[in-house]
Motif scaffolding. Structure first.
Motif, PDB file in Angstrom:
ATOM      1  N   SER A 207       0.971  -1.423  -0.126  1.00 46.18           N
ATOM      2  CA  SER A 207       0.647  -0.054  -0.158  1.00 46.18           C
ATOM      3  C   SER A 207       0.850   0.987  -0.073  1.00 46.18           C
ATOM      4  O   SER A 207       1.833   1.449  -0.097  1.00 46.18           O
ATOM      5  CB  SER A 207      -0.868  -0.042   1.146  1.00 46.18           C
ATOM      6  N   LYS A 208      -0.303   2.348   0.504  1.00 46.28           N
ATOM      7  CA  LYS A 208       1.065   3.167   0.126  1.00 46.28           C
ATOM      8  C   LYS A 208       2.029   3.928   1.157  1.00 46.28           C
ATOM      9  O   LYS A 208       2.415   4.767   1.848  1.00 46.28           O
ATOM     10  CB  LYS A 208       0.247   4.486   0.111  1.00 46.28           C
ATOM     11  N   ASP A 239      -5.993   1.806   0.361  1.00 49.71           N
ATOM     12  CA  ASP A 239      -5.271   2.946  -0.174  1.00 49.71           C
ATOM     13  C   ASP A 239      -6.343   4.734   0.049  1.00 49.71           C
ATOM     14  O   ASP A 239      -6.032   5.492   0.255  1.00 49.71           O
ATOM     15  CB  ASP A 239      -4.824   3.035  -1.487  1.00 49.71           C
TER      16      ASP A 239
END
Length: 451
Positions: A207-208, A239
């Motif tokens: 993920s981010k 996200d």
């Protein structure tokens, strides 16, 4: 991406190649761009390596080229990306644990040759492959981590470590699969250390959250801890939530994860995203209904009453919600709808407990009242059941010459052909099985009679 297709057939002769390396090394190199030849490739890399600063780096690069040639790594020396890896190795030429010249080529694959050379040059101890991969990229910090682990340094003591790791996290980091990049591996290991399942840890790792900002790490650590405890974390939802949390935290540094739930965060993230969308478009467009008769069909499926219906979407926000749920860009169609070029319907299935499932987004051209396009989630084609409902709607409304009716017919024809082929293949298999059975039967009978 740089290529070397027109150098594949160049024969590297000892005198010419070694003389070329020596000549370029001794010359005053100017910045040169690779133009598809070995000479311009070498000029580019030597041009990036100063003769006055870090002299050992230039000397190491030259030694690597010469030794790779003597080990007959000709394919490697013709390939720009492979020579770039040699150049990355030379950046740490003063920290090698073994002499370059003691390395021996094994095999003909140039990537494996490079990996073998990296391990030979820097690794006394076993080191993660995902860090070995960094020599094929550009971040020198992660290459340095490989060197440090290769010499026996602990994960927690690696240079410029951006997050705090427990002993368990450090252990998980060293054993992270090679599908991860270093920062992704850090989040993956951190999530496992907080008790996440492998599945959840992978979602967190990719993920981010892997975009680590050390100055904000105290907050993001609490976010990792929060999601590590969740049993069902969806990558796309995560996200969206992370974008929302980034906004909230930077708006108010006192924002925390205390007393929050994943469900509430998803709802808040979607509302925030909708508000951002409203601000971006500046004006919410509304339009009149097309007057097309909607579908409203009640059916009994597995003992449950369900309703299939088409809902006409009559403003920008309705299109935004549809696109958000279906993961496509129907929100961009608001101007066409406002100008009367087309209208958008959502085919939905409503269950007995009032749960609504969006099945297909349908664009109808208003000029001829024909279906222009019909897409399921992620722009995939509608399934058989959805096509049946669309076909039924078309036959009982003002829509004519439907694109989807043709598509449905083609789809059903394809299914019929596939089923026929399957039946034929089954019949062929049965025939062959019977033949094999009788052959074995007569063989056994012949053996028994001969006794």
């Amino acid at each position: 991406m740089k290529t070397n297709w027109n150098t594949k057939n160049i024969n590297i002769r000892e005198n010419s190649f070694l003389k070329l390396v020596d000549k370029i090394d001794k010359s005053n190199n100017k910045p040169t761009r690779y133009k598809g030849t070995i000479e311009t490739m070498l000029l580019e890399f030597f041009g990036k390596t100063s003769k006055k600063k870090y002299i050992w780096k230039r000397a190491t690069f030259k030694r690597l080229l010469i030794h790779a040639y003597k080990q007959k790594c000709y394919g490697l020396l013709r390939d720009y990306k492979s020579v770039e890896v040699l150049h990355n190795i030379s950046s740490f030429g003063n920290q090698m644990v073994r002499e370059i010249e003691s390395w021996e080529r094994k095999g003909f694959d140039k990537e494996e040759q490079l990996r073998s050379l990296i391990r030979h040059s820097f690794a006394i101890y076993e080191t993660p492959v995902f860090l070995e991969n960094t020599f094929f990229e550009f971040d020198k910090k992660f290459m340095l981590w490989y060197l440090q682990l290769g010499k026996g340094k602990s994960v927690k003591d690696l240079s410029q470590m951006p997050i705090h790791l427990t002993n368990k996290m450090a252990h998980e980091f060293k054993n992270t699969p090679n599908i991860f990049k270093p920062n992704e591996a850090l989040r993956f290991a951190q999530a496992l250390g907080f008790g996440a399942s492998i599945k959840t840890a992978k979602v967190i790792g990719f993920s981010k959250l892997s975009n680590i900002n050390e100055s904000e790490e105290k907050f993001w650590e609490t976010v990792v801890l929060f999601f590590a405890k969740e049993t069902n974390v969806n990558a796309k939802d995560l996200d969206k939530i992370l974008e929302f949390l980034t906004y909230k935290y930077r708006e108010n540094k006192k924002f925390s994860m205390k007393n929050r739930t994943q469900r509430a965060l998803i709802f808040q993230a979607l509302e925030w995203e909708k508000n951002v969308y409203k601000a971006e478009i500046g004006e919410i467009l509304n339009w009149e209904t097309s007057g097309i008769t909607p579908l409203n069909l009640e059916k009994n499926e597995n003992g449950e009453k369900v309703v299939y219906k088409t809902v006409e979407l009559l403003n920008s926000i309705a299109l935004f919600d549809e696109g958000n749920a279906m993961h496509h860009c129907v929100a961009d169609y608001d101007k066409d709808c406002k100008e009367g070029v087309s209208t958008i319907f959502s085919l939905q299935r409503v269950s007995e407990n009032k749960l609504t499932e969006r099945l297909v987004t349908i664009e109808v051209g208003l000029d001829e009242k024909k279906i222009i396009e019909a897409k399921a989630k992620f722009n995939e084609e509608p399934n058989e059941k959805s096509l049946q409902m669309i076909d039924l709607w078309v036959n009982n409304s003002q829509i004519k010459g439907s694109y989807d009716a043709v598509e449905y017919e083609n789809y059903m024809n394809a299914v019929a052909i596939e089923n026929a082929n399957h039946v034929n293949s089954d019949e062929d298999f049965d025939t062959k099985a019977r033949i094999v059975f009788w052959i074995i039967f007569f063989i056994i009978k012949a053996i028994l009679l001969s006794r």
